[in-house]
Design a protein around this motif. Structure first.
Motif, PDB file in Angstrom:
ATOM      1  N   LEU A  39      43.030  42.354  44.841  1.00 24.65           N
ATOM      2  CA  LEU A  39      42.114  43.382  44.343  1.00 24.65           C
ATOM      3  C   LEU A  39      42.788  44.748  44.261  1.00 24.65           C
ATOM      4  O   LEU A  39      42.173  45.724  43.852  1.00 24.65           O
ATOM      5  N   GLY A  40      44.023  44.806  44.700  1.00 24.58           N
ATOM      6  CA  GLY A  40      44.771  46.053  44.565  1.00 24.58           C
ATOM      7  C   GLY A  40      44.990  46.822  45.855  1.00 24.58           C
ATOM      8  O   GLY A  40      45.513  47.923  45.842  1.00 24.58           O
ATOM      9  N   ARG A  61      38.202  54.013  44.912  1.00 30.40           N
ATOM     10  CA  ARG A  61      38.746  53.806  43.581  1.00 30.40           C
ATOM     11  C   ARG A  61      40.192  53.365  43.759  1.00 30.40           C
ATOM     12  O   ARG A  61      40.970  54.021  44.444  1.00 30.40           O
ATOM     13  N   VAL A  62      40.503  52.225  43.184  1.00 27.82           N
ATOM     14  CA  VAL A  62      41.879  51.748  43.257  1.00 27.82           C
ATOM     15  C   VAL A  62      42.190  50.990  41.978  1.00 27.82           C
ATOM     16  O   VAL A  62      41.367  50.216  41.499  1.00 27.82           O
ATOM     17  N   LYS A  63      43.309  51.301  41.395  1.00 25.35           N
ATOM     18  CA  LYS A  63      43.715  50.689  40.131  1.00 25.35           C
ATOM     19  C   LYS A  63      42.622  50.762  39.075  1.00 25.35           C
ATOM     20  O   LYS A  63      42.266  49.768  38.437  1.00 25.35           O
ATOM     21  N   GLY A  64      42.032  51.924  38.947  1.00 28.26           N
ATOM     22  CA  GLY A  64      41.110  52.144  37.836  1.00 28.26           C
ATOM     23  C   GLY A  64      39.744  51.504  37.973  1.00 28.26           C
ATOM     24  O   GLY A  64      38.951  51.586  37.062  1.00 28.26           O
ATOM     25  N   ALA A  65      39.469  50.839  39.080  1.00 30.44           N
ATOM     26  CA  ALA A  65      38.132  50.279  39.231  1.00 30.44           C
ATOM     27  C   ALA A  65      37.562  50.740  40.555  1.00 30.44           C
ATOM     28  O   ALA A  65      38.298  51.193  41.437  1.00 30.44           O
ATOM     29  N   ARG A  66      36.268  50.635  40.671  1.00 27.44           N
ATOM     30  CA  ARG A  66      35.656  51.018  41.932  1.00 27.44           C
ATOM     31  C   ARG A  66      35.289  49.776  42.721  1.00 27.44           C
ATOM     32  O   ARG A  66      34.725  48.832  42.184  1.00 27.44           O
ATOM     33  N   LEU A  67      35.648  49.782  43.974  1.00 31.60           N
ATOM     34  CA  LEU A  67      35.333  48.648  44.835  1.00 31.60           C
ATOM     35  C   LEU A  67      34.383  49.107  45.927  1.00 31.60           C
ATOM     36  O   LEU A  67      34.575  50.169  46.511  1.00 31.60           O
TER      37      LEU A  67
ATOM     38  N   ARG B  97      44.153  45.729  36.350  1.00 33.21           N
ATOM     39  CA  ARG B  97      43.552  44.751  37.232  1.00 33.21           C
ATOM     40  C   ARG B  97      43.468  43.375  36.583  1.00 33.21           C
ATOM     41  O   ARG B  97      43.725  42.357  37.206  1.00 33.21           O
ATOM     42  N   TYR B 259      51.972  43.278  40.729  1.00 36.54           N
ATOM     43  CA  TYR B 259      51.425  44.575  40.320  1.00 36.54           C
ATOM     44  C   TYR B 259      52.528  45.501  39.820  1.00 36.54           C
ATOM     45  O   TYR B 259      52.294  46.325  38.935  1.00 36.54           O
ATOM     46  N   LEU B 496      33.570  44.096  46.886  1.00 37.49           N
ATOM     47  CA  LEU B 496      33.000  43.699  45.603  1.00 37.49           C
ATOM     48  C   LEU B 496      33.317  44.776  44.578  1.00 37.49           C
ATOM     49  O   LEU B 496      33.150  45.956  44.843  1.00 37.49           O
TER      50      LEU B 496
END
Lengths: 82, 714
Positions: A39-40, A61-67, B97, B259, B496
């Motif tokens: 997931l980064g 926020r990591v690698k352009g997405a929010r977790l 991703r 990555y 998630l």
């Protein structure tokens, strides 16, 4: 960007919001580590806390997405403030 | 000649696979905006010229390592079924991703088509992607699509058809990571090849990478072979060397290199065109997932949903009710008075009363599912999982358990299947066992029948809301109990991805609603029709020929008497009621009901409810159908609606207890069957059935008895 080599290693749980953080390491089983790495979240990757919830639940926020991250997990991720 | 080819759709959760699948095949699979909508593989097909192309939609995964059951499903389909082409759906606005999975397809060496989906979002976010270069770097054709608008689907079909027809396998380039990783990988793959232990259909270099990743399945694959141990020992030695050299676990090292490779690729192909605009999703999230506001907001929304279900559905229900009433009268008119026979009773009292009683609630079902479909499609449900995680944790469950539980509001069967997204068995089993406590759609007709009959209009939404909340609380308590007894152990940490909010397309929401309604009507036309006929027979036969009193004569006597109009009708009604009760008691259903009555009495149920509860085990809607039959049989006064009859026979406390029992007891046979399948054990299925029944009994009895005490005291 100045990286202070001696900024202390803290768990994500305690890290400040809206600051760039560098992942130092993760604790937990091999499967867990592999999963969050996918997931980064892995050493040397940068992340940022977007929002902080009670008891260490976070949105990062990591690698352009929010977790969204649960409380137990934010304790297992060790970071440094950059 | 028509030739058939197999392809699969694969990609990250939320990359829009299902939308593309529907676009390609014209199917109507349900699309949701949260991870884990597709839990089982779904198959469809389309045609280009002479080719029939069979498409399998795989569950969304982040990787192909055995981290969770879905990832294993996805991987095994690709390895064992050897599809002609893997169509890798990539969310273009989240390239870095999504390419993580793409790389793993490259490692596998399968022919690919890369689909940059939601390319419009990417452009809006200020990302321009050099597709020609991407195609060259990965050695695979690239197609840009906007799945929700159907853009690029025709081109994608053409590209897929061209690939499968050419027969030339367009194998992507082999990924070359940095030497520090590739040298040990090559060394291990040489060892593997030399050992002759490689199972059919596997690639040596891929296996080597998986061994470095400490993939359990692959390790077991070797461990089971005759010379496997020796190979694994050599792999371990290499791994140790690698780990000590980099002071990092080898599985992390592999991820870092992947990555790293992606970061390099992105630098080459992505050109930011403008500064990223303010993210609306983030602004919405700061309220919706607020630490204080989040949960009240969710509860409020659910309340609104139920309000909508009743307020908007009500007039439609009136029309349907009137329609079935008219139909009943019309069918009755075929038989002139005095010539009524069993067939008339079967048609009017059995089928029309039973099936009609269930179909009346179609408007409620439509509006409930419309509201849920909208909430799901926007992406709100993923937020709910997050805000609920803290609470879920307190009861020993995972935040992700909340998603199956939400699906459980629709139907327990897909909900139990959705527990597959939970990777720990203890999390999964606990969720599976408590999911039926989430009030499913089949129970809605029961509430919709009872609530307006017993509670004032302004309390309707609140009563329904309370039923749902009680279900949730019961689930919470049961989960806590299970986790502290049978399924002890630490929680799996919660993580998630929050998908960006999306405005659902009218088409996809309507489709989902239509599907649910159709399913409901189908059930009414098949299962409930059959159950109605069986229950009608049970409530009519055997018939008692010699009644204890001559009711006809007594009624005639009352009619002849000089009583005033009002007491006269009352007396006649009482006599008719007694006659009906005597007749019903003699029938099969009556006897079963009477036999059960002593057991049901503590909950305030009479034998009529008892018969309906038996039917309800086949499917919960049958409960309503059976009450309709019980109260239609033997009644001559057709004008009274079922609700009125219920009002005359039960108190509000009894009515609430009926809902409570239906809420807490096992929803239907199908649920127990799917638990058996998913847990792979009859023990847990029967455990669930018994547990829920006992729970329902105890809670309802306590509520009824306490209620009696209070109403007695007032």
């Amino acid at each position: 960007m100045i990286v202070t080599p001696d900024s202390p290693v803290i768990s994500l749980f305690l890290a400040p919001a809206a600051t760039m953080l560098r992942v130092v390491g993760t604790s937990g089983g091999c499967e867990f580590q592999r999963k969050i790495a996918a997931l980064g979240i892995y050493p040397d990757e940068q992340l940022e806390i977007v929002e902080r919830h009670c008891q260490g639940a976070l949105i990062i926020r990591v690698k352009g997405a929010r977790l969204a991250i649960g409380q137990g997990m934010s304790r297992k991720i060790k970071v440094k403030v950059i | 000649m028509v030739t058939a080819f197999k392809i699969v759709l694969a990609g990250n959760p939320n990359s829009g696979k299902t939308t593309i699948f529907n676009g390609l095949t014209g199917a109507r699979q349900h699309v949701g905006n949260y991870p884990g909508v597709t839990v089982e593989k779904i198959v469809g097909s389309f045609r280009v010229d002479d080719c029939r192309i069979e498409v399998t939609d795989l569950p969304g995964t982040y990787s192909l390592t055995a981290n969770s059951p879905e990832e294993l499903i996805a991987r095994n389909v690709i390895i064992t079924e050897k599809p002609e082409v893997v169509v890798n759906i990539i969310d273009a606005s989240n390239l870095e991703r999504n390419l993580f999975l793409t790389l793993q397809f490259m490692e596998l060496g399968v022919p690919m088509v890369l689909v940059l989906n939601m390319i419009d979002n990417a452009r809006d976010n200020g990302i321009e992607i050099d597709t020609a270069r991407l195609s060259r770097l990965f050695g695979a054709p690239v197609v840009c699509t906007v799945g929700s608008k159907g853009q690029g689907i025709a081109e994608l079909k053409k590209v897929i058809a061209g690939l499968v027809q050419s027969g030339r396998k367009s194998v992507p380039k082999k990924v070359e990571y940095a030497d520090e990783l590739m040298l040990p990988v090559r060394e291990l793959s040489r060892i593997l090849t030399g050992s002759g232990e490689i199972p059919e259909g596997y690639d040596a270099a891929w296996l080597a990478i998986k061994l470095f990743e400490k993939d359990k399945e692959i390790v077991e694959l070797f461990a089971s072979g005759p010379g496997g141990r020796a190979v694994l020992d050599q792999a371990d030695a290499l791994m140790e060397r690698l780990e000590s050299e980099f002071d990092e676990p080898s599985e992390i090292l592999v991820t870092e290199h992947r990555y790293g490779f992606i970061a390099g690729t992105c630098r080459e192909i992505v050109r930011p065109t403008l500064r990223k605009r303010r993210d609306i999703s983030e602004a919405v999230d700061s309220i919706v997932t607020h630490r204080i506001l989040g949960i009240p907001l969710f509860l409020g929304l659910m309340y609104g949903v139920f309000y909508l279900t009743f307020a908007v559905g009500d007039p439609f229900m009136g029309w349907i009710e009137a329609g079935f009433g008219g139909l009943g009268n019309f069918v009755s008119s075929w038989w002139p008075p005095g010539s009524e026979n069993a067939l008339k009773s079967l048609l009017v009292d059995g089928i029309i009363a039973g099936v009609g009683g269930v179909i009346v609630f179609l408007p409620n079902i439509i509006f409930l599912f419309l509201a849920i479909a909208i909430l799901e499609a926007t992406g709100y449900m993923a937020r709910v999982a997050f805000i609920m995680d803290r609470l879920m944790n307190k009861i020993g469950l995972h935040g992700k358990s909340f998603i199956p539980m939400l699906i459980g509001f629709g139907c327990s069967v897909p909900a139990i299947m959705a527990t597959r997204t939970l990777s720990l068995r203890r999390d999964r089993m606990t969720t599976m066992l408590v999911v039926p406590l989430m009030s499913c759609g089949a129970r809605v007709p029961i509430y919709a029948l009872i609530i307006p009959a017993f509670f004032p209009a302004r309390w309707e939404a609140a009563v329904m809301w309370s039923v749902y909340i009680i279900g949730i609380i019961a689930a919470v308590i049961c989960a806590k109990l299970l986790r502290s007894t049978l399924f002890r152990g630490e929680n799996e940490p919660f993580v998630l991805e929050l998908p960006p909010y999306r405005i659902p397309t009218v088409k996809s929401v309507c489709l989902h609603m239509w599907e649910r309604s159709l399913l409901y009507l189908q059930k009414a036309g098949t299962l409930i029709l059959a159950a109605s006929v069986i229950l009608w027979i049970m409530t009519n036969y055997p018939q008692k020929k010699n009644l204890s009193r001559n009711y006809a004569a007594e009624i005639a006597a009352v009619e002849q008497s000089r009583l005033k109009a009002e007491p006269k009708t009352a007396a006649i009604k009482a006599l008719r009621g007694k006659k009906m009760a005597e007749e019903l008691s003699y029938t099969c259903a009556g006897r079963i009901g009477h036999a059960l009555e002593p057991v049901l009495r503590p909950m305030g149920f009479d034998w009529k409810i008892g018969t309906a509860l038996i039917g309800a085990f086949a499917a919960k809607e049958v409960f309503v159908a059976q009450l309709g039959i019980v109260y239609a049989v033997g009644e001559t006064d057709e004008s009274e609606t079922l609700r009125k009859k219920l009002q005359e026979n039960y108190t509000a406390l009894q009515a609430y207890c009926i809902m409570l029992f239906c809420l807490l007891s096992a929803p239907c046979m199908a649920t127990i069957a799917v638990t058996r399948r998913e847990s792979n054990s009859w023990f847990w299925a029967l455990f669930q059935l018994a547990g829920l029944t006992v729970l329902a009994y105890i809670v309802t009895a306590i509520v009824y008895q306490t209620g009696l005490l209070f109403s007695g005291a007032v």
